[in-house]
Design a protein around this motif. Structure first.
Motif, mmCIF file in Angstrom:
data_model
loop_
_atom_site.group_PDB
_atom_site.id
_atom_site.type_symbol
_atom_site.label_atom_id
_atom_site.label_comp_id
_atom_site.label_asym_id
_atom_site.label_seq_id
_atom_site.Cartn_x
_atom_site.Cartn_y
_atom_site.Cartn_z
ATOM 1 N N GLU A 276 6.888 4.104 11.957
ATOM 2 C CA GLU A 276 6.437 5.110 10.027
ATOM 3 C C GLU A 276 7.056 4.894 9.947
ATOM 4 O O GLU A 276 8.073 5.834 9.724
ATOM 5 N N SER A 277 6.939 4.150 7.884
ATOM 6 C CA SER A 277 7.541 5.343 6.742
ATOM 7 C C SER A 277 6.967 5.852 5.878
ATOM 8 O O SER A 277 5.715 6.207 6.159
ATOM 9 N N VAL A 278 7.035 5.497 4.616
ATOM 10 C CA VAL A 278 5.951 6.159 3.822
ATOM 11 C C VAL A 278 5.000 4.530 3.683
ATOM 12 O O VAL A 278 3.261 5.014 3.155
ATOM 13 N N HIS A 279 5.540 3.976 2.694
ATOM 14 C CA HIS A 279 4.453 2.293 2.274
ATOM 15 C C HIS A 279 4.378 2.027 3.276
ATOM 16 O O HIS A 279 5.042 1.563 4.107
ATOM 17 N N THR A 280 3.300 0.731 3.287
ATOM 18 C CA THR A 280 2.810 -0.092 4.155
ATOM 19 C C THR A 280 2.710 -1.396 3.759
ATOM 20 O O THR A 280 2.180 -1.407 2.422
ATOM 21 N N PHE B 8 2.275 -6.899 9.067
ATOM 22 C CA PHE B 8 3.215 -6.105 8.457
ATOM 23 C C PHE B 8 4.483 -5.914 8.447
ATOM 24 O O PHE B 8 4.778 -6.382 8.709
ATOM 25 N N ILE B 9 4.371 -5.185 6.826
ATOM 26 C CA ILE B 9 5.800 -4.358 6.815
ATOM 27 C C ILE B 9 5.757 -3.495 7.046
ATOM 28 O O ILE B 9 5.403 -2.877 5.632
ATOM 29 N N GLU B 10 6.120 -3.059 7.129
ATOM 30 C CA GLU B 10 6.073 -1.160 7.067
ATOM 31 C C GLU B 10 7.656 -0.827 6.698
ATOM 32 O O GLU B 10 9.019 -1.214 7.534
ATOM 33 N N GLY B 11 7.901 0.260 5.632
ATOM 34 C CA GLY B 11 9.070 1.388 5.154
ATOM 35 C C GLY B 11 9.602 -0.342 4.737
ATOM 36 O O GLY B 11 9.374 -0.777 4.205
ATOM 37 N N HIS B 12 11.140 -0.138 4.230
ATOM 38 C CA HIS B 12 12.153 -0.476 3.464
ATOM 39 C C HIS B 12 12.973 -2.049 3.433
ATOM 40 O O HIS B 12 14.139 -1.597 4.088
ATOM 41 N N PHE C 82 0.537 -1.143 0.657
ATOM 42 C CA PHE C 82 -0.053 -0.106 -0.032
ATOM 43 C C PHE C 82 1.022 1.373 0.095
ATOM 44 O O PHE C 82 2.260 1.216 0.914
ATOM 45 N N ALA C 83 1.072 2.056 -0.969
ATOM 46 C CA ALA C 83 1.251 3.263 -0.486
ATOM 47 C C ALA C 83 0.405 4.544 -2.011
ATOM 48 O O ALA C 83 0.114 4.283 -2.670
ATOM 49 N N PRO C 84 1.276 5.839 -1.110
ATOM 50 C CA PRO C 84 0.278 6.757 -1.251
ATOM 51 C C PRO C 84 0.701 7.220 -3.361
ATOM 52 O O PRO C 84 1.914 6.575 -3.641
ATOM 53 N N VAL C 85 1.035 8.366 -3.448
ATOM 54 C CA VAL C 85 0.447 8.245 -5.487
ATOM 55 C C VAL C 85 1.608 9.716 -4.941
ATOM 56 O O VAL C 85 1.065 10.857 -4.748
ATOM 57 N N PRO C 86 2.422 10.330 -5.933
ATOM 58 C CA PRO C 86 3.578 9.449 -6.002
ATOM 59 C C PRO C 86 4.506 8.557 -5.401
ATOM 60 O O PRO C 86 4.574 9.603 -4.283
ATOM 61 N N ALA D 175 9.576 -3.584 10.842
ATOM 62 C CA ALA D 175 9.168 -2.051 10.350
ATOM 63 C C ALA D 175 10.729 -1.607 10.232
ATOM 64 O O ALA D 175 12.009 -1.940 10.988
ATOM 65 N N VAL D 176 11.384 -0.337 8.920
ATOM 66 C CA VAL D 176 12.358 0.421 9.359
ATOM 67 C C VAL D 176 11.755 1.291 8.531
ATOM 68 O O VAL D 176 11.214 1.995 7.783
ATOM 69 N N PRO D 177 11.660 2.285 9.871
ATOM 70 C CA PRO D 177 11.473 3.230 10.032
ATOM 71 C C PRO D 177 12.342 4.016 9.083
ATOM 72 O O PRO D 177 13.335 4.138 9.058
#
Length: 166
Positions: free
Chosen positions: A75-79, A86-90, A31-35, A110-112
């Protein structure tokens, strides 16, 4: 939106796993925002490491993170979601594979933030407005600036511990 759709179409045409991959890995929903080109690059990192990945544009990332119980501190950008985690970030693909092998009682990994040099953050894209690794300005000087980072395991209570160091 068109770029994300084009990338998803291209990814569907590419093999989901490298030739000879013997692993039977569960699918990953990103799940990611655009762009978010760095998010797309991270999804490609997962594909290159044997995962089947589906990208989903998500306008309200805050609501998604709340629903999946991602602590604000990590938190990061994508989840992403994979096998109930859940896998948060890179997060590197190797860490996700280790999580799936060990199957700890946890919410996820997570990688914050946005550490330079993490998967999906190795290259620069001039149209990336957030999350891209900064490179030297001239092509002759292009070197990835890498920073050390930790992958954190988030337990069922939302507490974290270091899962892996990079």
């Amino acid at each position: 939106m068109q770029r994300l759709l084009a990338t998803a179409l291209l990814a569907a045409l590419l093999p989901a796993a490298p030739l000879g991959a013997a692993e039977n890995l569960p699918p990953v929903e990103v799940f990611a925002p655009v762009p978010c080109l760095a998010c797309i690059d991270w999804a490609e990192h997962l594909r290159q490491n044997g995962f089947s990945v589906t990208m989903k544009e998500t306008a309200d990332m805050a609501a998604l993170k709340k629903r999946l119980k991602v602590p604000a501190a990590v938190e990061s950008v994508h989840t992403a979601r994979v096998a109930g985690y859940f896998i948060e970030g890179h997060v590197p693909a190797e860490d996700i594979k280790e999580l799936l092998k060990e199957k700890p009682k946890a919410r996820g990994l997570a990688v914050p933030g946005l550490p330079a040099g993490a998967p999906g953050r190795e290259a620069s894209n001039p149209s990336c407005e957030r999350g891209c690794t900064v490179l030297d300005s001239t092509p002759e000087q292009r070197e990835v600036r890498r920073e050390l980072y930790d992958t954190l395991l988030v337990d069922l209570k939302g507490q974290t511990r270091i899962f892996n160091r990079h």
